[in-house]
Design a protein around this motif. Structure first.
Motif, mmCIF file in Angstrom:
data_model
loop_
_atom_site.group_PDB
_atom_site.id
_atom_site.type_symbol
_atom_site.label_atom_id
_atom_site.label_comp_id
_atom_site.label_asym_id
_atom_site.label_seq_id
_atom_site.Cartn_x
_atom_site.Cartn_y
_atom_site.Cartn_z
ATOM 1 N N ILE A 104 0.824 -1.226 0.000
ATOM 2 C CA ILE A 104 0.000 0.000 0.000
ATOM 3 C C ILE A 104 0.850 1.265 0.000
ATOM 4 N N TRP A 108 1.048 3.984 -3.068
ATOM 5 C CA TRP A 108 0.741 5.389 -2.819
ATOM 6 C C TRP A 108 1.890 6.272 -3.277
ATOM 7 N N LEU A 164 -7.258 -1.211 2.392
ATOM 8 C CA LEU A 164 -7.365 0.165 1.906
ATOM 9 C C LEU A 164 -8.784 0.685 2.013
ATOM 10 N N SER A 243 -8.572 4.572 -3.460
ATOM 11 C CA SER A 243 -8.333 3.590 -2.412
ATOM 12 C C SER A 243 -9.661 2.960 -2.044
#
Ligand SMILES: Nc1ncnc2c1ncn2[C@@H]1O[C@H](COP(=O)(O)OP(=O)(O)OP(=O)(O)O)[C@@H](O)[C@H]1O
Ligand SMILES: [Mg+2]
Lengths: 333, 507
Positions: A104, A108, A164, A243
């Protein structure tokens, strides 16, 4: 009170008065026309409004700096979509396969980096070629959108990560994650524009560019930084939104640039640069979102919404001009 | 070139500077030097290259050839920032301010004091600004918005910039063009102060009185070439003029009072809010009426009202005896009124347009051949007024923004003259204009009057109003104090009148 103070108060307050007016109108009209029997001013409904304002609002903060600078960025919608693809797709890349949820932060970071790079490219072209930002970003809007379509054709790019989704749907102190991001960005950019040398130089450049150059401000690099900021914010907006949704269509974010510019202009930022306020942009974003939501609440369809917003934009700018004339002694232009 | 025999090294020295623009050799091998603690005047006609030379020093232009020495060290100055870092401060000819920002931010533009995280140190900024403003003895505050200040006060903000850094050399490019006498005194004090600290000062101005009052030496440029340096104490105006334009000027007062015709313009009890009240006067054909007063006395506002830019709150305007209402500049032009405005950049010119198109802008509609603009007629008009006003430009295709300040002003005057107006209003017509062209413009004004035009001249320069006017109207704080005929006017009673003293007012 110095002359002009009143009109200044009126001006900075105008957007908030407009919001109050909207709230009152939709609450009353909602009683008669609403399809649901929930009140418009319902608390949950308002929380949702903030959340839904986030994608456009986050980018609008960056657009305010760009426009105070005397530039414009039309490519934000395409940047937004491209960063969303990077975010979702990178989570499925084989090299990150063994990482689990540790992917994650990596995804990002990749998405945000993409945004910064796309913004930097815009800024670099504006700086080095001296071509108007309108033209440069018109080109990159088409170009970046082209990249989006090259990626997956007409197909959506999807990947849902439940960790998420949980994060994005969480509520802290009642506010959604997206709302927190919007607030944090607003505060950060407000600080940048009002408290830092970079922010004050942004106003100076938009106000009188040759004065800024003469004073030794390096205008080119300065503008490039601002394009990087708006690129970053477009990416951040995508990160926050996708997300949760987990799927991006190749034409997502289309017309975002126009909604964003509308919000910024409603907030009183001058198209010619040199003046504008982050707080008022925040008001502009809320006002537009309220209008969209409110009109939907009383049963208007999308085309009506667009028509009404267009009319209101012109009416508001006309009013603003009237407020700016300080009295009869004013010089005609 | 003679150096003063102080044995000091110059703070700044230029050697053989050449600077060309497309079609223009603006500087052609210029050399000159400024000593510490010296006020060095730079003079020359409009377009002689003074501002260009200073822009080379200020890092705005790069010379094609030649060298700059700062304290005898060969130096390359690439950007304004580098110039500042080397102690060269440049106060520009055209105001260079960000109007939406505060006074303090403008004074420290490009070098706002910082705290951690790139934050502006507002306390330091305002404290330092207030200290500087205190020295300048000005009435506005560090936090005032620059756009709200008068032009003169904006000029003071520019000047304040000279005091922010440890300057070795300060360049003033026509700093007094829009200052009142009181503000000039402050400026000259500032210059004296800098001088006593050993700063070298370059002072550009077209005003001889100032040059002889404050400078030590005078260097003259002519057509981009260095034409000599004189020691101020050992020379006179005539010698300087000779060096500048190659001949002397006849500056004797030559107001020929021609036949006065009918009243072309009459104003009765005109008022506009707090700007001016109860103004009555008339202008006959063949007459020049001068408006004299301090900056802010309401003269420009009256002109703007006559030109349809402001609504009067009371009073009437009569043209050729008929009452008219003038609601817009278009109507004013249709009535035969022309205004050469005070602020040429803001109101008089389209800087990004070429010379010819600027000049014919108000009359392109009348110059059509069928549906198209008649370019030939436009060029003819441009050529005529270029010759008549001696406008220095490589050709009509040059963008007005690239002309020297004085030549820009001449384009504005040419533009309105070419309209053949009945009433011509000139607001500060010779601001920033060199002595040679100035006397040409004065002659032109007299010629126009003798051809039957009614002319109004607004000026803050006493010699100018005295020189060109048949009658002089003195204003103070929006009030018409007194109208003088050219026989009764003296410098003393004029000064009294514009200070608001009515003691010797005749009923
Ligand atoms: N950027 C530019 N491009 C083209 N030509 C220019 C440019 N800047 C100046 N020039 C030309 O160079 C010459 C010198 O101009 P400059 O502004 O230095 O004159 P000046 O001596 O300062 O005159 P003034 O007294 O009117 O201010 C003029 O002929 C002008 O038209
Ligand atoms: Mg000049």
């Amino acid at each position: 009170m110095a002359p002009g103070t009143l009109s200044n108060y009126l001006k900075s307050g105008a957007i908030w008065a407009f919001i109050v007016l909207e709230l009152a109108f939709f609450s009353i009209a909602g009683e008669y026309f609403s399809l649901s029997d929930k009140a418009f001013m319902d608390f949950d409904n308002m929380l949702l409004l903030f959340k839904q304002s986030a994608p456009i609002g986050i980018i609008a903060m960056g657009m305010t700096i760009i426009m105070v600078n005397g530039n414009i960025d039309l490519s934000v919608g395409a940047t937004y979509a491209l960063c969303a693809i990077v975010l979702l797709d990178s989570m499925t890349w084989p090299i990150f396969a063994g990482l689990g949820d540790a992917v994650i932060p990596i995804s990002w970071a990749l998405a945000l980096l993409t945004g910064v790079l796309l913004g930097a490219l815009n800024g670099l072209i504006v700086w080095k070629t001296g071509v108007d930002a309108f033209i440069v970003t018109l080109g990159s809007m088409l170009g970046y959108r082209g990249l989006v379509f090259m990626y997956n054709g007409e197909q959506p790019t999807s990947h849902l990560n439940w960790t998420l989704v949980d994060f994005a749907e969480a509520q802290f102190l009642g506010l959604h994650t997206a709302t927190w991001f919007l607030l944090a960005v607003t505060v950060a950019i407000w600080f940048l524009m009002n408290r830092t040398v970079h922010g004050r130089n942004a106003y100076a450049i938009g106000d009188n560019r040759s004065a800024a150059v003469n004073a030794g401000i390096r205008v080119g690099p300065h503008m490039m930084i601002n394009f990087m900021i708006i690129g970053f914010l477009a990416a951040l907006s995508a990160v926050v939104f996708y997300s949760e949704s987990g799927s991006v269509n190749p034409n997502d974010g289309e017309l975002y640039e126009l909604w964003i510019i509308t919000a910024v202009v409603l907030g009183g930022t001058k198209l010619t640069g040199g003046s504008g306020s982050i707080v008022s942009t925040f008001g502009g974003v809320l006002a537009i979102q309220l209008l969209r939501k409110g009109l939907a609440h009383i049963g208007a369809d999308t085309s009506t919404v667009n028509l009404v917003i267009g009319l209101i934009l012109i009416a508001v700018l006309f009013l603003d001009r009237q407020l700016n004339l300080k009295g009869k002694e004013e010089l005609r232009v | 070139m003679s150096r003063p025999d102080t044995g000091q090294t110059p703070v700044l020295r230029l050697e053989n500077i050449v600077k060309t623009f497309p079609g223009v050799r603006a500087l052609d091998g210029v050399s000159f030097a400024v000593m510490p603690g010296e006020v060095h005047a730079l003079m020359g006609e409009n377009g002689a290259g003074k501002s260009t030379l200073m822009k080379v020093l200020g890092g705005i232009h790069q010379p094609n050839e030649g060298q700059i020495f700062v304290e005898e060290q060969a130096t390359v100055i690439n950007t304004p920032l580098e110039a500042k870092a080397k102690g060269i401060v440049f106060i520009h000819q055209e105001l260079s301010l960000a109007e939406e920002l505060s006074v303090a931010e403008n004074i420290y533009l490009g070098e706002l004091p910082r705290k951690s995280f790139g934050r502006v140190d507002w306390n330091k900024l305002f404290a330092e600004t207030n200290e500087i403003l205190g020295k300048l003895n000005v009435s506005f505050d560090a936090k005032a918005r620059v756009g709200d200040l008068s032009i003169a006060n904006q000029q003071m903000v520019e000047i304040a910039r000279a005091l922010t850094v440890d300057a070795k050399a300060v360049i003033f490019d026509e700093p007094t063009a829009s200052l009142t006498d009181a503000e000039k005194v402050v400026l000259f004090d500032v210059i004296a102060d800098l001088k006593s600290q050993g700063v070298g000062i370059i002072y550009i101005s077209h005003r001889m009185e100032e040059i002889f009052k404050i400078t030590d030496r005078i260097s003259v440029l002519r057509d981009g070439q260095y034409s000599g340096t004189l020691t101020t104490a050992q020379t006179n105006e005539d010698e300087v003029t000779q060096l500048m334009i190659g001949r002397s000027l006849d500056l004797s007062r030559n107001v020929s009072h021609g036949e006065l015709g009918d009243v072309a313009l009459e104003v009765r009890g005109l008022s506009c809010g707090h700007l001016y009240q109860d103004i009555s006067f008339e202008v006959r054909r063949g007459e020049v009426v001068g408006f004299y007063g301090l900056v802010g006395a309401g003269r420009t506002e009256i002109a703007e009202t006559l030109f349809g830019l402001r609504d009067p709150s009371a009073g009437t305007i009569l043209l050729d005896g008929k009452e008219v209402r003038i609601n817009s500049p278009a109507e004013a032009i249709a009535h035969g009124i022309s205004l050469v405005p005070e602020d040429r950049k803001g109101q008089g010119l389209v800087l990004g347009m070429n010379c010819r198109d600027n000049m014919t802008l108000p009359q392109v509609d009348d110059l059509k051949a069928g549906p198209f603009v008649a370019e030939g007629a436009e060029v003819a008009i441009f050529d005529q007024y270029r010759d008549r006003l001696d406008i220095r430009t490589p050709g009509w295709r040059q963008l007005v923004g690239n002309l020297s300040g004085g030549n820009q002003q001449k384009i504005v005057i040419g533009k309105w003259l070419s309209m053949h107006p009945n009433v011509l209003i000139l607001d500060e017509p010779t601001r920033g204009i060199d002595v040679g062209s100035k006397s040409e413009i004065h002659n032109l004004i007299r010629d126009l009057a003798s051809q039957g035009y009614a002319v109004i001249v607004i000026s803050s320069e006493m010699p100018e109003v005295l020189h060109v006017s048949d009658r002089i109207i003195a204003m103070y704080h929006g009030e018409l104090i007194r109208t003088f005929s050219s026989e009764e006017v003296t410098e003393d009673n004029l000064i009294q009148a514009i200070s608001g003293i009515r003691s010797d007012k005749v009923a």
